[in-house]
Design an enzyme around this catalytic site. Structure first.
Site, PDB file in Angstrom:
ATOM      1  N   GLU A 210       0.881  -1.172   0.000  1.00 20.20           N
ATOM      2  CA  GLU A 210       0.000   0.000   0.000  1.00 20.20           C
ATOM      3  C   GLU A 210       0.917   1.219   0.000  1.00 20.20           C
ATOM      4  O   GLU A 210       1.451   1.594   1.038  1.00 20.20           O
ATOM      5  CB  GLU A 210      -0.897  -0.021   1.251  1.00 20.20           C
ATOM      6  N   CYS A 244      -2.199   9.674   2.473  1.00 26.02           N
ATOM      7  CA  CYS A 244      -1.759   9.081   1.201  1.00 26.02           C
ATOM      8  C   CYS A 244      -2.755   9.316   0.069  1.00 26.02           C
ATOM      9  O   CYS A 244      -2.373   9.329  -1.097  1.00 26.02           O
ATOM     10  CB  CYS A 244      -1.522   7.592   1.376  1.00 26.02           C
TER      11      CYS A 244
HETATM   12  P1  NAD Z   1       8.098   4.661   5.199  1.00 22.93           P
HETATM   13  O1  NAD Z   1       8.103   3.851   3.961  1.00 22.93           O
HETATM   14  O2  NAD Z   1       9.270   5.520   5.496  1.00 22.93           O
HETATM   15  O3  NAD Z   1       7.915   3.719   6.495  1.00 22.93           O
HETATM   16  C1  NAD Z   1       6.913   2.737   6.578  1.00 22.93           C
HETATM   17  C2  NAD Z   1       7.375   1.621   7.503  1.00 22.93           C
HETATM   18  O4  NAD Z   1       8.541   1.027   6.966  1.00 22.93           O
HETATM   19  C3  NAD Z   1       7.714   2.060   8.927  1.00 22.93           C
HETATM   20  O5  NAD Z   1       7.198   1.121   9.834  1.00 22.93           O
HETATM   21  C4  NAD Z   1       9.237   2.076   8.944  1.00 22.93           C
HETATM   22  O6  NAD Z   1       9.762   1.736  10.209  1.00 22.93           O
HETATM   23  C5  NAD Z   1       9.602   1.022   7.908  1.00 22.93           C
HETATM   24  N1  NAD Z   1      10.857   1.342   7.199  1.00 22.93           N
HETATM   25  C6  NAD Z   1      11.325   2.580   6.890  1.00 22.93           C
HETATM   26  N2  NAD Z   1      12.490   2.484   6.203  1.00 22.93           N
HETATM   27  C7  NAD Z   1      12.747   1.169   6.089  1.00 22.93           C
HETATM   28  C8  NAD Z   1      13.814   0.428   5.492  1.00 22.93           C
HETATM   29  N3  NAD Z   1      14.834   1.025   4.876  1.00 22.93           N
HETATM   30  N4  NAD Z   1      13.763  -0.926   5.556  1.00 22.93           N
HETATM   31  C9  NAD Z   1      12.727  -1.554   6.155  1.00 22.93           C
HETATM   32  N5  NAD Z   1      11.699  -0.896   6.733  1.00 22.93           N
HETATM   33  C10 NAD Z   1      11.710   0.436   6.717  1.00 22.93           C
HETATM   34  O7  NAD Z   1       6.752   5.514   5.146  1.00 22.93           O
HETATM   35  P2  NAD Z   1       6.249   6.623   6.146  1.00 22.93           P
HETATM   36  O8  NAD Z   1       7.129   7.823   6.058  1.00 22.93           O
HETATM   37  O9  NAD Z   1       6.040   6.017   7.493  1.00 22.93           O
HETATM   38  O10 NAD Z   1       4.812   6.942   5.525  1.00 22.93           O
HETATM   39  C11 NAD Z   1       4.620   7.812   4.469  1.00 22.93           C
HETATM   40  C12 NAD Z   1       4.447   7.085   3.154  1.00 22.93           C
HETATM   41  O11 NAD Z   1       3.469   6.073   3.286  1.00 22.93           O
HETATM   42  C13 NAD Z   1       3.915   7.999   2.059  1.00 22.93           C
HETATM   43  O12 NAD Z   1       4.561   7.704   0.851  1.00 22.93           O
HETATM   44  C14 NAD Z   1       2.448   7.652   1.973  1.00 22.93           C
HETATM   45  O13 NAD Z   1       1.842   7.938   0.750  1.00 22.93           O
HETATM   46  C15 NAD Z   1       2.497   6.203   2.242  1.00 22.93           C
HETATM   47  N6  NAD Z   1       1.202   5.761   2.759  1.00 22.93           N
HETATM   48  C16 NAD Z   1       0.441   4.941   1.983  1.00 22.93           C
HETATM   49  C17 NAD Z   1      -0.790   4.547   2.454  1.00 22.93           C
HETATM   50  C18 NAD Z   1      -1.687   3.638   1.671  1.00 22.93           C
HETATM   51  O14 NAD Z   1      -2.654   3.154   2.237  1.00 22.93           O
HETATM   52  N7  NAD Z   1      -1.430   3.363   0.411  1.00 22.93           N
HETATM   53  C19 NAD Z   1      -1.256   4.992   3.687  1.00 22.93           C
HETATM   54  C20 NAD Z   1      -0.440   5.829   4.425  1.00 22.93           C
HETATM   55  C21 NAD Z   1       0.786   6.203   3.965  1.00 22.93           C
END
Ligand code: NAD
Length: 468
Positions: A210, A244
């Protein structure tokens, strides 16, 4: 032993014992989840306010109520969802039983982001539990207060032999991802989505991703500017724009832009007052890092409304930008903050072309009094979801699948779609051990006559009620 390995082994043993399979066990876990939400409502509201300055109104609507209604829906429908699904048969299998069995995958990993830290953790969890899986839940380390409640309080309401909450950021999550899971459900950015998918590929683990991106919002000349402005303003600045599915930018003609600007100003002032910084209804940016990134975006194009920021409070004013170039960062990356660029196009065709030249978005919006215009945008573009004449209302319906397409993700959930996502759809055919004579015609020595009969017998039949 490595503590992660120890936890995973414990969860696998619980799954193998069959404990999670009965409907009664799943229902009891879902009821526990519901009690967690009810008993800890104030604690959760406080945590959401601490992390994101989320107002009680926005927290109730977008985090607590939505999670509770998913729990309630799953409880009401669990027995039906779990039932074997009978399927149509051909002549050759007419006397047999053919069905799809929804089996739990086993041990699933749910990784969540920080922007709706409760909703995006619990709504997938409802699907995983309803489908009978054991779960490792990895909340975001950035929304610290909610993470703490999920780690310390949630497990008290669930069977801890079937659920573990994993803490940490990229390093810890990367370590977790080295292990084998039976399913990974990830919500977050496209760049981390690629890391998750690559790690899953090593074990051939299926994934739901997602992800995010830039959601276009087309505004037709034939519209009431104030109605459009009210709706766009609410959805753009909800959760301080950190959504998002928020409209990321508006596409409209230069004339509509001039009519929209005073209407947007009017809506912003009505919603957040003359001094939005003192409004209890406007959220804050999650972290210094994101604040700095958004502050940088305020330098793109020209500020038409807002533009103020205050680092000490991680505050960015509801902002509207005009005259932005496609090459500027604000049009290159997902904004994920309270900033709305108005981009002008000369026609609907040009708007559709603009949308189709970019990655497929998670959501797409079209505002027009003309249903033909809305239908044209719908027919000539692609996106995870679509809403005509409003913001992300489509995702409040659990009867609609929620998920992306192309760069905005893969897979879907909400309501029954969540249950199906976390279930393996096992193809089952139960045949009679007798009546071997009928099978004779498929065995050698082969003959053209037997081939003809067999091909007819194997043809897809519409009706499953006819006998041989
Ligand atoms: P992110 O990808 O930075 O982090 C998401 C999760 O991944 C967190 O739990 C984090 O600890 C983990 N993570 C971060 N870096 C990692 C790595 N290198 N290796 C493994 N795991 C890692 O996202 P965010 O900043 O928390 O959220 C914002 C993003 O999420 C935006 O792009 C937004 O559009 C998207 N989002 C999508 C939805 C959806 O339903 N499609 C909903 C909310 C947010």
């Amino acid at each position: 032993m490595d503590p992660v390995e120890d936890t995973l082994r414990r969860l696998r043993e619980a799954f193998s014992s069959g404990r999670t399979r009965p409907a009664e066990f799943r229902a009891a876990q879902l009821q526990g989840l519901g009690r967690f939400l009810q008993d800890n409502r104030q604690l959760l509201l406080d945590a959401l306010a601490q992390d994101l300055h989320k107002s009680n109104f926005e927290a109730e609507v977008s985090e607590i109520a939505i999670s509770q209604s998913e729990v309630d829906l799953a409880l009401r429908n669990l027995q039906t969802w779990m039932k074997d699904e009978k399927v149509s048969k051909n002549l050759a299998t007419q006397l047999d039983s053919a069905f799809i069995r929804k089996e739990p995958f086993g041990l699933v990993l749910i990784i969540a982001p920080w922007n709706y830290p409760l909703n995006l953790t619990l709504v997938p969890l409802v699907g995983a539990i309803a489908a009978g899986n054991c779960v490792v839940l990895k909340p975001s380390e950035i929304s610290k207060s909610v993470e703490k409640v999920l780690a310390e309080v949630l497990p008290c309401y669930l069977d801890q032999s079937c659920l573990a909450v994993a803490l940490g950021g990229p390093t810890e999550t990367a370590r977790l991802l080295e292990h084998r899971f039976d399913y990974i459900f990830f919500t977050g950015s496209p760049s981390v989505g690629k890391i998750v998918m690559a790690a899953a590929a090593k074990h051939l683990t299926p994934v739901t991703l997602e992800l995010g991106g830039k959601n276009p919002c087309y505004v037709d000349d034939d519209c009431d500017p104030q109605t459009v402005a009210n709706r766009v303003t609410w959805f753009r600045y909800f959760n301080a724009g950190q959504t998002c599915v928020a409209p990321d930018y508006v596409l409209c003609s230069p004339e509509t832009r001039e009519r929209l600007l005073p209407a947007l100003q009017n809506a912003i002032t009505r919603f957040y007052g003359d001094d939005p910084q003192s409004s209890p209804n406007l959220g804050r940016i999650i972290s210094q890092k994101h604040f700095k990134r958004l502050q940088g975006l305020l330098g793109c194009g020209r500020v038409a409304i807002g533009g103020q920021s205050d680092e000490s409070e991680l505050y960015i004013a509801p902002t509207v930008l005009v005259d932005v170039q496609e090459t500027e960062p604000v049009m290159q990356e997902e904004i994920f903050g309270p900033i709305l660029p108005l981009v002008t196009v000369r026609s609907l065709d040009e708007a559709i072309d603009f949308i189709n030249r970019r990655e497929k978005p998670l959501a797409l919006y079209a505002f027009s009094n003309s249903s033909q215009v809305v239908q044209r945008v719908l027919a000539q573009t692609s996106s995870g979801g679509f809403c005509g004449n409003d913001g992300f209302m489509h995702m409040t319906l659990a009867s609609l699948p929620f998920g992306g397409v192309g760069a905005s993700g893969m897979g879907r959930y909400h309501g029954k779609f969540s249950f199906d996502t976390f279930s393996h759809h096992r193809a089952c055919l139960l045949r009679s051990p007798g009546m071997e004579k009928i099978n004779d015609l498929r065995y050698p020595p082969y003959s053209p006559h037997n081939l003809r009969v067999l091909l007819v017998a194997m043809e897809e039949r519409r009706c499953s009620c006819t006998l041989l």
